[in-house]
Design a protein around this motif. Structure first.
Motif, PDB file in Angstrom:
ATOM      1  N   LEU A  59       0.924  -1.103  -0.084  1.00 12.83           N
ATOM      2  CA  LEU A  59       0.129  -0.071   0.015  1.00 12.83           C
ATOM      3  C   LEU A  59       0.948   0.975   0.079  1.00 12.83           C
ATOM      4  N   ARG A  60       1.779   1.287   0.756  1.00 17.27           N
ATOM      5  CA  ARG A  60       2.717   2.527   0.832  1.00 17.27           C
ATOM      6  C   ARG A  60       3.445   2.391  -0.429  1.00 17.27           C
ATOM      7  N   ARG A  61       3.964   1.412  -1.127  1.00 18.15           N
ATOM      8  CA  ARG A  61       4.562   1.675  -2.590  1.00 18.15           C
ATOM      9  C   ARG A  61       3.449   2.230  -3.512  1.00 18.15           C
ATOM     10  N   TYR A  62       2.298   1.490  -3.600  1.00 15.54           N
ATOM     11  CA  TYR A  62       1.157   2.064  -4.354  1.00 15.54           C
ATOM     12  C   TYR A  62       1.257   3.796  -4.215  1.00 15.54           C
ATOM     13  N   GLY A  63       1.048   3.921  -2.926  1.00 13.70           N
ATOM     14  CA  GLY A  63       0.996   5.454  -2.718  1.00 13.70           C
ATOM     15  C   GLY A  63       1.875   6.297  -3.105  1.00 13.70           C
ATOM     16  N   ASP A  64       3.156   5.952  -3.105  1.00 13.92           N
ATOM     17  CA  ASP A  64       4.574   6.741  -3.373  1.00 13.92           C
ATOM     18  C   ASP A  64       4.405   6.701  -5.064  1.00 13.92           C
ATOM     19  N   ALA A  65       3.887   5.782  -5.658  1.00 14.06           N
ATOM     20  CA  ALA A  65       4.051   5.677  -6.986  1.00 14.06           C
ATOM     21  C   ALA A  65       2.995   6.594  -7.361  1.00 14.06           C
ATOM     22  N   GLN A  66       1.823   6.635  -7.059  1.00 12.55           N
ATOM     23  CA  GLN A  66       0.669   7.571  -7.347  1.00 12.55           C
ATOM     24  C   GLN A  66       1.099   9.239  -7.053  1.00 12.55           C
ATOM     25  N   VAL A  67       1.487   9.171  -5.858  1.00  9.25           N
ATOM     26  CA  VAL A  67       1.873  10.837  -5.649  1.00  9.25           C
ATOM     27  C   VAL A  67       3.088  11.209  -6.432  1.00  9.25           C
ATOM     28  N   ALA A  68       3.903  10.352  -6.839  1.00  4.38           N
ATOM     29  CA  ALA A  68       4.996  10.704  -7.670  1.00  4.38           C
ATOM     30  C   ALA A  68       4.470  10.990  -9.081  1.00  4.38           C
ATOM     31  N   ALA A  69       3.755  10.077  -9.497  1.00  2.00           N
ATOM     32  CA  ALA A  69       3.311  10.482 -11.022  1.00  2.00           C
ATOM     33  C   ALA A  69       2.392  11.678 -10.939  1.00  2.00           C
ATOM     34  N   LEU A  70       1.582  11.995 -10.072  1.00  6.58           N
ATOM     35  CA  LEU A  70       0.737  13.213 -10.106  1.00  6.58           C
ATOM     36  C   LEU A  70       1.594  14.424  -9.924  1.00  6.58           C
ATOM     37  N   ALA A  71       2.603  14.204  -9.089  1.00  4.63           N
ATOM     38  CA  ALA A  71       3.766  15.655  -8.990  1.00  4.63           C
ATOM     39  C   ALA A  71       4.462  15.871 -10.400  1.00  4.63           C
ATOM     40  N   GLU A  72       4.709  14.885 -10.798  1.00  3.86           N
ATOM     41  CA  GLU A  72       5.253  14.742 -12.165  1.00  3.86           C
ATOM     42  C   GLU A  72       4.585  15.554 -13.337  1.00  3.86           C
ATOM     43  N   ARG A  73       3.135  15.019 -13.014  1.00  4.16           N
ATOM     44  CA  ARG A  73       2.339  15.621 -14.197  1.00  4.16           C
ATOM     45  C   ARG A  73       2.027  17.129 -13.874  1.00  4.16           C
ATOM     46  N   LEU A  74       2.127  17.543 -12.831  1.00  2.00           N
ATOM     47  CA  LEU A  74       1.803  19.157 -12.449  1.00  2.00           C
ATOM     48  C   LEU A  74       3.108  19.863 -12.559  1.00  2.00           C
ATOM     49  N   GLN A  75       4.261  19.262 -12.563  1.00  2.00           N
ATOM     50  CA  GLN A  75       5.573  20.351 -12.791  1.00  2.00           C
ATOM     51  C   GLN A  75       5.718  20.518 -14.134  1.00  2.00           C
ATOM     52  N   ALA A 121      -5.227   2.514   7.651  1.00  2.00           N
ATOM     53  CA  ALA A 121      -5.814   4.052   7.576  1.00  2.00           C
ATOM     54  C   ALA A 121      -4.653   5.243   7.706  1.00  2.00           C
ATOM     55  N   ALA A 122      -3.878   5.011   8.469  1.00  2.00           N
ATOM     56  CA  ALA A 122      -2.806   5.959   8.411  1.00  2.00           C
ATOM     57  C   ALA A 122      -2.008   5.993   7.095  1.00  2.00           C
ATOM     58  N   VAL A 123      -1.832   4.976   6.570  1.00  2.00           N
ATOM     59  CA  VAL A 123      -1.266   4.690   5.203  1.00  2.00           C
ATOM     60  C   VAL A 123      -2.032   5.741   4.104  1.00  2.00           C
ATOM     61  N   ILE A 124      -3.353   5.299   4.295  1.00  2.00           N
ATOM     62  CA  ILE A 124      -4.284   5.887   3.246  1.00  2.00           C
ATOM     63  C   ILE A 124      -4.166   7.308   3.464  1.00  2.00           C
ATOM     64  N   ARG A 125      -4.267   7.560   4.900  1.00  2.00           N
ATOM     65  CA  ARG A 125      -4.584   9.207   4.960  1.00  2.00           C
ATOM     66  C   ARG A 125      -3.300   9.982   4.645  1.00  2.00           C
ATOM     67  N   GLY A 126      -2.226   9.420   4.689  1.00  2.00           N
ATOM     68  CA  GLY A 126      -0.762   9.679   4.198  1.00  2.00           C
ATOM     69  C   GLY A 126      -0.726   9.903   2.642  1.00  2.00           C
ATOM     70  N   VAL A 127      -1.431   9.011   1.986  1.00  2.00           N
ATOM     71  CA  VAL A 127      -1.371   9.049   0.598  1.00  2.00           C
ATOM     72  C   VAL A 127      -2.425  10.280   0.210  1.00  2.00           C
TER      73      VAL A 127
END
Length: 192
Positions: A59-75, A121-127
């Motif tokens: 779940l952490r790996r998924y979150g890291d990948a999703q956040v990185a992909a979105l941040a890249e799209r927005l830069q 829940a904490a991991v999801i909130r963090g994502v």
């Protein structure tokens, strides 16, 4: 006697992520994980402790990948509204073309595991917090450039965009075409 098969724990977390994302936590059996990772149950538990611990890593790996992909799209250069529109369209397109219709692993987990554990829940909130943070950075850029009305609260806008993204993930799982998500993207950008 041959040597035991070696495996890469990082690659194994990635494989486990795919299984959990497709099947969900509860429906994923230890045997599913053993089959996907190509290791024995003993090795699975020795390396990761438990199914739950492996799930949290995935779940952490998924979150890291999703956040990185979105941040890249927005830069990068260009209009903030165009970058946000492209990011939302790309997310919708990914969901709509996914052959398994998996949606978002974090959203799926939040629905599946309500009340089932603070760690998940904490991991999801963090994502969700990190996604909102990436959106907030883009909104603040739009405020600085004048693309977004400076009287608007940037945190409210970012929270609204987060809710839009999460809702799109849910809607895409049963969509029979892109029309609804296209309208949602248009409405979200027009509201900026």
């Amino acid at each position: 006697m041959g040597r035991p098969k070696q495996f890469d724990p990082q690659a194994a977390v990635g494989e486990a992520m795919e299984v959990f994302w497709r099947k969900g936590y509860a429906a994923t059996t230890p045997q599913d994980l053993v089959d996907a990772l190509g290791i024995g149950k003993g090795s699975l538990y020795h390396a990761f402790g438990s199914k739950r611990q492996l799930f949290l890593l995935a779940l952490r790996r998924y979150g890291d990948a999703q956040v990185a992909a979105l941040a890249e799209r927005l830069q990068g250069s260009g209009s903030v509204k165009d970058k946000l529109r492209t990011a939302l369209r790309d997310l919708a397109q990914f969901d709509l073309t996914d052959p398994y219709l998996r949606g978002c692993m974090a959203v799926n987990t939040s629905a599946e595991l309500i009340g089932a554990g603070e760690e998940a829940a904490a991991v999801i909130r963090g994502v969700f917090d990190r996604i909102e943070g990436a959106l907030l950075a883009a909104v603040e850029e739009g405020l600085r450039t004048g693309e977004i009305d400076s009287r608007r609260d940037p945190q409210e806008i970012a929270s609204g965009l987060l809710a839009t993204i999460l809702g799109m993930h849910v809607l895409a799982r049963t969509a029979d075409g892109p029309e609804r998500l296209t309208r949602i993207v248009a409405a979200a950008i027009a509201a900026l």
